[in-house]
Design an enzyme around this catalytic site. Structure first.
Site, short mmCIF file in Angstrom:
data_model
loop_
_atom_site.label_atom_id
_atom_site.label_comp_id
_atom_site.label_asym_id
_atom_site.label_seq_id
_atom_site.Cartn_x
_atom_site.Cartn_y
_atom_site.Cartn_z
N TYR A 72 0.85 -1.31 0.16
CA TYR A 72 -0.08 0.03 -0.03
C TYR A 72 0.75 1.17 -0.13
O TYR A 72 0.84 2.31 -0.64
CB TYR A 72 -0.88 0.04 1.04
CG TYR A 72 -1.87 1.04 1.13
CD1 TYR A 72 -3.23 0.85 0.60
CD2 TYR A 72 -1.55 2.35 1.54
CE1 TYR A 72 -4.13 1.94 0.39
CE2 TYR A 72 -2.60 3.35 1.39
CZ TYR A 72 -3.84 3.27 0.73
OH TYR A 72 -4.67 4.12 0.72
N PHE A 124 -7.04 19.60 -24.97
CA PHE A 124 -7.67 18.43 -25.17
C PHE A 124 -8.91 18.53 -24.34
O PHE A 124 -8.99 19.01 -23.30
CB PHE A 124 -6.98 16.98 -24.79
CG PHE A 124 -7.66 15.79 -24.68
CD1 PHE A 124 -8.02 15.39 -26.26
CD2 PHE A 124 -8.22 15.18 -23.78
CE1 PHE A 124 -8.58 14.25 -26.34
CE2 PHE A 124 -8.97 13.82 -23.90
CZ PHE A 124 -9.23 13.30 -25.39
N ASP A 214 1.39 19.00 -21.52
CA ASP A 214 0.40 17.92 -21.35
C ASP A 214 1.05 16.98 -22.40
O ASP A 214 0.99 16.88 -23.62
CB ASP A 214 -1.06 18.29 -21.85
CG ASP A 214 -2.00 17.12 -22.13
OD1 ASP A 214 -1.51 15.80 -22.14
OD2 ASP A 214 -3.19 17.52 -22.57
N ALA A 216 0.99 13.50 -23.20
CA ALA A 216 0.30 12.12 -23.64
C ALA A 216 1.24 11.59 -24.59
O ALA A 216 1.74 10.43 -24.86
CB ALA A 216 -0.91 12.44 -23.96
N LYS A 257 -0.45 6.45 -23.64
CA LYS A 257 -0.25 6.66 -25.02
C LYS A 257 1.31 6.51 -24.94
O LYS A 257 1.46 5.21 -25.26
CB LYS A 257 -0.54 8.26 -25.55
CG LYS A 257 -2.27 8.63 -25.87
CD LYS A 257 -2.78 8.95 -24.51
CE LYS A 257 -4.19 9.44 -25.15
NZ LYS A 257 -5.09 9.63 -23.79
#
Ligand code: F0G
Length: 457
Positions: A72, A124, A214, A216, A257
């Protein structure tokens, strides 16, 4: 004779796919209310709906899965992932999240408040959604040339520095950060140049602002810098990646991606204050800080995926496949957003189905026709996706009306690309006969394209 190009991998495991008959597809698409999101995957022969989470992992990634530490707190797998991210990006602080939009949710919960303005290049949908849902504005500063699908530019995803400068001059007080999406998905998987990232950095510095990438498809962006931008041909992808991130303050990442995993994401930053702020939202939304929505095994697979996909050969195989599909479409004269993007081809439906009025959604009609033709599932990035104007409730017909054909990473062969190209050609050849499109029977108020119910006219 020069040897031809071939993939930088061989195939160890296969997944059978099945063709269907036109009668079957007619029934299935009717039952799906002419919305391809409502189809079952078994009803699809070649699936180009997205490149997100649909890639094929390598043997090394599968082997790494077995080393997943599911503790955990303080899992080894988290530290493996963190080390790779530190090494590739130079960002010290890492928060794992279950996917890209979760990274946006956690970071923006700390940074974005009512009345803010977040400038960027074609945010996006989820990025925009996470800004607008906080009653802030996503201000698009993409270069105007991106709207002309037939114009060939090496870096058509760039931010327009003049638009950005104007945004900062007008709204400096209310700008929490600038966001640059690499590659620019909405503009057609188009890259952003290093030069442009440097310009954004300089403008941000003048106003004392921070920059988020961003990221991705950051590795695909680096590939385009290497192959298109002066001065980078001799640099490795990893060197280019490091330089890109050196020009930013942090990143949100959809690992589905360029991480080549089926699920996952993260935030990374060099600033302790952003980390401390985002931490407070990670725990309630995603989970404890050393897993934040990911399994230990998935963090191991991602650590390997990030390393592998920042090697030239892997990217070269991938991007050349998209370019191969584009070359086949060129043979048939089919118009798409030029040049071919990194992850997809965006077919310009408004230039093909010229007899279908815009009120009857040409790109959605083309999406349906391609499915009926050969069981190929693309997706509309057009007037349905654009939703209605929040004030007038009118459809927004101002943008582009495209059919996006995504190419999943390491999944299909060029024979599949040939099938896609010829199926599209067959539809293209009878484009004059297609005079009617679809009408909306039911729609959700926001992000309607996922659930919209349509009738064929
Ligand atoms: N940013 C970009 C540029 C994206 O393309 C996506 C997702 C996200 C953020 C959100 O990431 O899906 O992991 O939550 N794009 C997918 C697509 C869905 O089909 O283009 P996510």
């Amino acid at each position: 004779m020069e040897l031809p190009f071939a993939e930088s991998w061989k195939i160890k495991m296969v997944e059978p796919i099945r063709k269907s008959t036109r009668e079957e597809r007619e029934q299935w698409i009717r039952e799906a209310h002419y919305n391809v999101f409502q189809l079952r995957s078994e009803q699809v022969y070649i699936d180009c709906i997205t490149d997100s989470g649909t890639g094929a992992m390598s043997d090394r990634q599968w082997a790494a899965m077995m080393l997943g530490d599911e503790s955990y707190a303080g899992a080894k797998s988290f530290f493996h992932l963190k080390e790779v991210i530190n090494r590739l990006t130079g960002f010290e602080y890492v928060i794992p999240t279950h996917q890209g939009r979760a990274a946006e949710n956690v970071l923006f919960s700390h940074l974005v408040k009512e009345g803010d303005v977040v400038p960027g290049n074609s945010h996006f949908d989820t990025t925009k959604g996470h800004i607008e849902s906080r009653k802030a504005t996503a201000l698009d500063c993409t270069i105007d040339e991106a709207k002309d699908t037939q114009l060939e530019l090496p870096f058509k995803g760039n931010v327009d520095p003049a638009k950005l400068e104007k945004a900062l001059a007008e709204h400096a007080e209310n700008i929490p950060f600038i966001i640059v999406t690499i590659t620019n998905n909405t503009a057609g998987g188009q890259p952003v140049s290093m030069q442009n990232l440097r310009e954004v950095r300089a403008i941000a510095d003048r106003y004392g602002k921070r920059v988020v990438l961003d990221s991705a498809r950051f590795a695909e962006n680096a590939y385009f810098i290497k192959t298109r931008e002066e001065g980078y041909s001799d640099r490795s992808i990893k060197e280019i990646v490091a330089e890109m991130f050196s020009l930013a303050d942090g990143m949100t990442m959809s690992a589905k991606k360029d991480g080549i995993v089926n699920m996952g994401g993260f935030i990374a930053t060099r600033h302790e204050d952003w980390y401390e702020g985002a931490k407070r939202f990670c725990i309630p939304f995603e989970g404890y800080l050393t897993y934040g929505g990911m399994n230990g095994r998935d963090m191991e697979a991602l650590a390997v995926g990030l390393d592998e996909n920042t090697e030239f050969d892997n990217l070269d195989t991938r991007i050349r496949q998209v370019q191969y599909l584009a070359a086949r479409l060129d043979e048939f004269g089919i118009p798409y957003q030029r040049p071919a993007g990194g992850h997809a081809i965006f077919v310009d439906a408004s230039k093909i189905l010229t007899n279908v009025p815009k009120e009857e959604f040409p790109a959605q009609t083309l999406t349906i026709e391609l499915y009926l033709e050969a069981g190929i599932r693309g997706c509309e990035i057009g007037y349905i996706l654009a939703d209605r104007d929040p004030v007038t409730r009118e459809n927004r017909f101002g943008g582009l009306d495209l059919l996006r054909l995504c190419v999943p990473r390491r999944v299909y062969t060029n024979n599949h690309m040939d099938v896609i190209a010829v199926a599209l050609k067959n539809v293209f050849d009878r484009r004059e006969e297609i005079t009617r499109g679809v009408r909306i029977a039911w729609e959700a108020e926001l992000m309607r394209h996922f659930t919209v119910k349509l009738e064929r006219l």
